[in-house]
Write a protein that holds these residues in place. Sequence first.
Motif, PDB file in Angstrom:
ATOM      1  N   THR A 197       0.864  -1.183   0.000  1.00 17.23           N
ATOM      2  CA  THR A 197       0.000   0.000   0.000  1.00 17.23           C
ATOM      3  C   THR A 197       0.898   1.229   0.000  1.00 17.23           C
ATOM      4  OG1 THR A 197      -0.070   0.008   2.415  1.00 17.23           O
ATOM      5  CG2 THR A 197      -1.853  -1.148   1.266  1.00 17.23           C
ATOM      6  N   ARG A 198       0.287   2.383  -0.329  1.00 22.48           N
ATOM      7  CA  ARG A 198       1.062   3.630  -0.351  1.00 22.48           C
ATOM      8  C   ARG A 198       0.414   4.644   0.588  1.00 22.48           C
ATOM      9  NH1 ARG A 198       5.139   3.202  -3.636  1.00 22.48           N
ATOM     10  NH2 ARG A 198       5.069   1.734  -5.369  1.00 22.48           N
ATOM     11  N   GLU A 199       1.202   5.141   1.513  1.00 16.74           N
ATOM     12  CA  GLU A 199       0.729   6.121   2.496  1.00 16.74           C
ATOM     13  C   GLU A 199       1.353   7.468   2.188  1.00 16.74           C
ATOM     14  OE1 GLU A 199       1.732   5.020   6.498  1.00 16.74           O
ATOM     15  OE2 GLU A 199       0.517   3.189   6.421  1.00 16.74           O
ATOM     16  N   CYS A 200       0.489   8.470   1.963  1.00 14.14           N
ATOM     17  CA  CYS A 200       1.007   9.795   1.628  1.00 14.14           C
ATOM     18  C   CYS A 200       0.714  10.782   2.750  1.00 14.14           C
ATOM     19  CB  CYS A 200       0.348  10.311   0.350  1.00 14.14           C
ATOM     20  SG  CYS A 200       0.447   9.144  -1.016  1.00 14.14           S
ATOM     21  N   TYR A 201       1.706  11.587   3.070  1.00 15.71           N
ATOM     22  CA  TYR A 201       1.543  12.684   4.023  1.00 15.71           C
ATOM     23  C   TYR A 201       1.754  13.974   3.247  1.00 15.71           C
ATOM     24  CZ  TYR A 201       1.387   9.072   7.453  1.00 15.71           C
ATOM     25  OH  TYR A 201       0.994   7.964   8.156  1.00 15.71           O
ATOM     26  N   VAL A 202       0.665  14.770   3.179  1.00 13.89           N
ATOM     27  CA  VAL A 202       0.651  15.893   2.253  1.00 13.89           C
ATOM     28  C   VAL A 202       0.381  17.198   2.995  1.00 13.89           C
ATOM     29  CG1 VAL A 202      -0.498  16.869   0.222  1.00 13.89           C
ATOM     30  CG2 VAL A 202      -0.213  14.375   0.430  1.00 13.89           C
ATOM     31  N   VAL A 203       1.192  18.213   2.670  1.00 15.85           N
ATOM     32  CA  VAL A 203       0.921  19.566   3.144  1.00 15.85           C
ATOM     33  C   VAL A 203       0.312  20.338   1.981  1.00 15.85           C
ATOM     34  CG1 VAL A 203       1.909  21.660   4.155  1.00 15.85           C
ATOM     35  CG2 VAL A 203       2.957  19.415   4.638  1.00 15.85           C
ATOM     36  N   ALA A 204      -0.971  20.759   2.165  1.00 14.38           N
ATOM     37  CA  ALA A 204      -1.645  21.497   1.090  1.00 14.38           C
ATOM     38  C   ALA A 204      -1.345  22.986   1.223  1.00 14.38           C
ATOM     39  CB  ALA A 204      -3.148  21.254   1.163  1.00 14.38           C
ATOM     40  N   LYS A 205      -1.298  23.635   0.051  1.00 16.81           N
ATOM     41  CA  LYS A 205      -1.161  25.097   0.090  1.00 16.81           C
ATOM     42  C   LYS A 205      -2.449  25.694   0.642  1.00 16.81           C
ATOM     43  CE  LYS A 205       2.016  25.428  -3.801  1.00 16.81           C
ATOM     44  NZ  LYS A 205       2.076  25.514  -5.282  1.00 16.81           N
ATOM     45  N   GLU A 206      -2.355  26.894   1.181  1.00 16.73           N
ATOM     46  CA  GLU A 206      -3.543  27.543   1.727  1.00 16.73           C
ATOM     47  C   GLU A 206      -4.605  27.682   0.647  1.00 16.73           C
ATOM     48  OE1 GLU A 206      -2.237  30.798   4.536  1.00 16.73           O
ATOM     49  OE2 GLU A 206      -4.336  31.368   4.158  1.00 16.73           O
ATOM     50  N   GLY A 207      -5.810  27.284   0.979  1.00 17.07           N
ATOM     51  CA  GLY A 207      -6.928  27.446   0.054  1.00 17.07           C
ATOM     52  C   GLY A 207      -6.992  26.397  -1.035  1.00 17.07           C
ATOM     53  N   ALA A 208      -6.065  25.440  -1.038  1.00 16.91           N
ATOM     54  CA  ALA A 208      -6.075  24.417  -2.090  1.00 16.91           C
ATOM     55  C   ALA A 208      -7.262  23.461  -1.893  1.00 16.91           C
ATOM     56  CB  ALA A 208      -4.770  23.640  -2.058  1.00 16.91           C
ATOM     57  N   ASP A 209      -7.679  22.834  -2.972  1.00 13.65           N
ATOM     58  CA  ASP A 209      -8.814  21.896  -2.954  1.00 13.65           C
ATOM     59  C   ASP A 209      -8.294  20.512  -2.549  1.00 13.65           C
ATOM     60  OD1 ASP A 209     -10.830  20.085  -3.478  1.00 13.65           O
ATOM     61  OD2 ASP A 209     -11.418  21.017  -5.385  1.00 13.65           O
ATOM     62  N   LYS A 210      -8.460  20.197  -1.276  1.00 13.07           N
ATOM     63  CA  LYS A 210      -7.897  18.944  -0.766  1.00 13.07           C
ATOM     64  C   LYS A 210      -8.533  17.711  -1.400  1.00 13.07           C
ATOM     65  CE  LYS A 210      -6.327  20.732   3.684  1.00 13.07           C
ATOM     66  NZ  LYS A 210      -6.454  20.677   5.151  1.00 13.07           N
ATOM     67  N   THR A 211      -9.815  17.794  -1.661  1.00 15.88           N
ATOM     68  CA  THR A 211     -10.498  16.667  -2.292  1.00 15.88           C
ATOM     69  C   THR A 211      -9.897  16.381  -3.669  1.00 15.88           C
ATOM     70  OG1 THR A 211     -12.490  17.438  -1.183  1.00 15.88           O
ATOM     71  CG2 THR A 211     -12.773  15.723  -2.854  1.00 15.88           C
ATOM     72  N   LEU A 212      -9.607  17.443  -4.381  1.00 14.44           N
ATOM     73  CA  LEU A 212      -9.019  17.286  -5.717  1.00 14.44           C
ATOM     74  C   LEU A 212      -7.586  16.753  -5.629  1.00 14.44           C
ATOM     75  CD1 LEU A 212      -9.350  17.644  -8.774  1.00 14.44           C
ATOM     76  CD2 LEU A 212      -8.513  19.999  -8.518  1.00 14.44           C
ATOM     77  N   ILE A 213      -6.839  17.266  -4.654  1.00 14.74           N
ATOM     78  CA  ILE A 213      -5.463  16.778  -4.463  1.00 14.74           C
ATOM     79  C   ILE A 213      -5.480  15.268  -4.210  1.00 14.74           C
ATOM     80  CG2 ILE A 213      -3.474  16.780  -2.888  1.00 14.74           C
ATOM     81  CD1 ILE A 213      -3.932  19.785  -2.467  1.00 14.74           C
ATOM     82  N   GLU A 214      -6.351  14.856  -3.286  1.00 10.43           N
ATOM     83  CA  GLU A 214      -6.417  13.437  -2.930  1.00 10.43           C
ATOM     84  C   GLU A 214      -6.777  12.586  -4.141  1.00 10.43           C
ATOM     85  OE1 GLU A 214      -8.533  12.564   0.658  1.00 10.43           O
ATOM     86  OE2 GLU A 214      -8.687  10.429   0.196  1.00 10.43           O
ATOM     87  N   LYS A 215      -7.756  13.052  -4.915  1.00 10.13           N
ATOM     88  CA  LYS A 215      -8.189  12.325  -6.110  1.00 10.13           C
ATOM     89  C   LYS A 215      -7.054  12.265  -7.147  1.00 10.13           C
ATOM     90  CE  LYS A 215     -11.692  13.081  -9.711  1.00 10.13           C
ATOM     91  NZ  LYS A 215     -11.915  11.783 -10.313  1.00 10.13           N
ATOM     92  N   THR A 216      -6.373  13.373  -7.322  1.00 10.52           N
ATOM     93  CA  THR A 216      -5.289  13.432  -8.309  1.00 10.52           C
ATOM     94  C   THR A 216      -4.163  12.449  -7.944  1.00 10.52           C
ATOM     95  OG1 THR A 216      -5.792  15.771  -8.620  1.00 10.52           O
ATOM     96  CG2 THR A 216      -3.695  14.982  -9.509  1.00 10.52           C
ATOM     97  N   ILE A 217      -3.822  12.447  -6.656  1.00 14.62           N
ATOM     98  CA  ILE A 217      -2.769  11.519  -6.219  1.00 14.62           C
ATOM     99  C   ILE A 217      -3.214  10.076  -6.440  1.00 14.62           C
ATOM    100  CG2 ILE A 217      -1.520  10.619  -4.207  1.00 14.62           C
ATOM    101  CD1 ILE A 217      -1.474  13.499  -3.094  1.00 14.62           C
ATOM    102  N   LYS A 218      -4.401   9.742  -5.923  1.00 13.73           N
ATOM    103  CA  LYS A 218      -4.853   8.347  -5.954  1.00 13.73           C
ATOM    104  C   LYS A 218      -5.010   7.799  -7.369  1.00 13.73           C
ATOM    105  CE  LYS A 218      -7.127   7.899  -1.486  1.00 13.73           C
ATOM    106  NZ  LYS A 218      -8.403   7.686  -0.756  1.00 13.73           N
TER     107      LYS A 218
END
Lengths: 327, 327
Positions: A197-218
């Motif tokens: 499995t792959r575990e990611c620890y991510v620091v999002a920029k202020e105001g970034a769309d976290k849902t989109l980041i997660e989807k893009t990574i996955k």
Amino acid sequence: MIRIGIFGYGNLGRGVECAISQNGDMELVAVFTRRDPSTVKILTQGVPVCHVDDVLSYKDKIDVMILCGGSATDLPVQTPYLAEHFNVVDSFDTHAKIPEHFANVDVSAKKSGKVGLISVGWDPGMFSLNRALGSSILVNGQDYTFWGKGVSQGHSDAIRRVEGVLDGKQYTVPVDSALEAVRSGANPTLTTREKHTRECYVVAKEGADKTLIEKTIKEMPNYFSDYDTTVNFITKEELDKNHAGIPHGGFVIRSGKTGKDLEHTHIIEYSLKLDSNPEFTASVIVAYARGAYRMNKEGMCGAMTVFDVAPRYISPLSSEEMRKTLL
Amino acid sequence: MIRIGIFGYGNLGRGVECAISQNGDMELVAVFTRRDPSTVKILTQGVPVCHVDDVLSYKDKIDVMILCGGSATDLPVQTPYLAEHFNVVDSFDTHAKIPEHFANVDVSAKKSGKVGLISVGWDPGMFSLNRALGSSILVNGQDYTFWGKGVSQGHSDAIRRVEGVLDGKQYTVPVDSALEAVRSGANPTLTTREKHTRECYVVAKEGADKTLIEKTIKEMPNYFSDYDTTVNFITKEELDKNHAGIPHGGFVIRSGKTGKDLEHTHIIEYSLKLDSNPEFTASVIVAYARGAYRMNKEGMCGAMTVFDVAPRYISPLSSEEMRKTLL
């Protein structure tokens, strides 16, 4: 004393420097860098930092040059070039291109009469050695390699390139149930998804769309889409505090059968648990640098891998001492 | 085809016979026994069983002779003798006498121009190899070897010699908490008692004094007095049903430190879980028989151990295939 040069001074180069200081039969002669040497500070006192362009002036002052560059663009050029003048050891790890790299280094090293030891480290390296030994001993069997838990530099880089991501780190994690199935001797067929499995620890920029980041990574092809990936958003402070290290490790397991009717099962397991991936890789390289030096002293030359090095060449002990204390 | 002879046909000899049948580049030429050959039935059809006295008539028909006798009295005589005529591999495992045995085999093998590979198996053998590699890589560290869970033939024999004992079997068992302490990187100092326990399964003769048997076993010097020993009395039927196998295994762990201030800990662990001790030992020996053959073909001779054999010599694959598929 075996006189060592370090060519390239990043994480791996620093690890090599530390490893040399642990080996009483070796001395660091010089560190070579592409940067302005005056800007590079090394740990060892009294050792010069030189520009890579000056490397040939050290031709007779260095017994083994350890290459600490990257496999993508550095080593394919540097190792064949330097093998024309020095015994060299590198950690070339682009598995698919090893035959080509080997051939190139072989031409140079045969010409110079030096040893060119490539792909030394833990994978390729100690893991390869264990795959070779396991498959030679348990002929009727199967190999399994698991990586982790550890930081994948390539996958961490891929996360950082995602829009809206400030920083991030990715851990490759072997799946316990898959490991147990292999250890049971069941010889399971495992898909990519079932092994890690792959575990990611991510620091999002202020105001970034976290849902989109997660989807893009996955959904990222090659890197994450074939795996069960978890994305954890944390602060920059948390990342720096809890994820600063470069741990890694893994498992090579050979499961095989013997006996008249293959009625007996045997499991060979080799595992590594490493606090620092580059420092362990460096420690393997430095031991094999001793091997390159000794084998060349005996008149051997050409490209080699860990498969070509008898264990006695890499030990600081004499053969007599090895038989007495380690056999 | 590599032509193999088996010298001595007990558990190990039978294991070697099975292992040869798994290796497509080898053929069994003859089995040699001290018994009346007509009384010895082997598994492989069409292969002659010969008396040991006739072994020299096979001088040109056998590439490697695999010696399957015991370390106490057989191998010290047989290996030096046969190395005068054949490439030989043995599994000599009296650790303290290895230097002497090596020297004797070396004289014979140098005279004949053959390879005499001694002490091949898992300990000595693969465990030795891992002690050597681990200590060469993690210079600042410590080795730990644990054995078991597995049957110790010597300790089982010792139980059977106790007055009132009809039959018995002894398992050497590594202590989990000691293993965990080593894996944690704590580099503990462990006493004999802290590393292993001994489990005995004993069939008492009718009317025997079980309390006395238990006391005699537990207090037996060298064998049991330094260990926490448990004695379980069972019936002959239970012994035959549940303790007929010869499983074994163990762990070689190297724990070491790297880094500028030795701030990083690394754990290398090699473990074996073997259904059949003699069959696994045989599988290692057969792979190294390939090595002895190939090294001698290249002109090498003299006594050797696993420390002297580059991995490529023992693999059924070519070096090109190894680099492509295993590196």
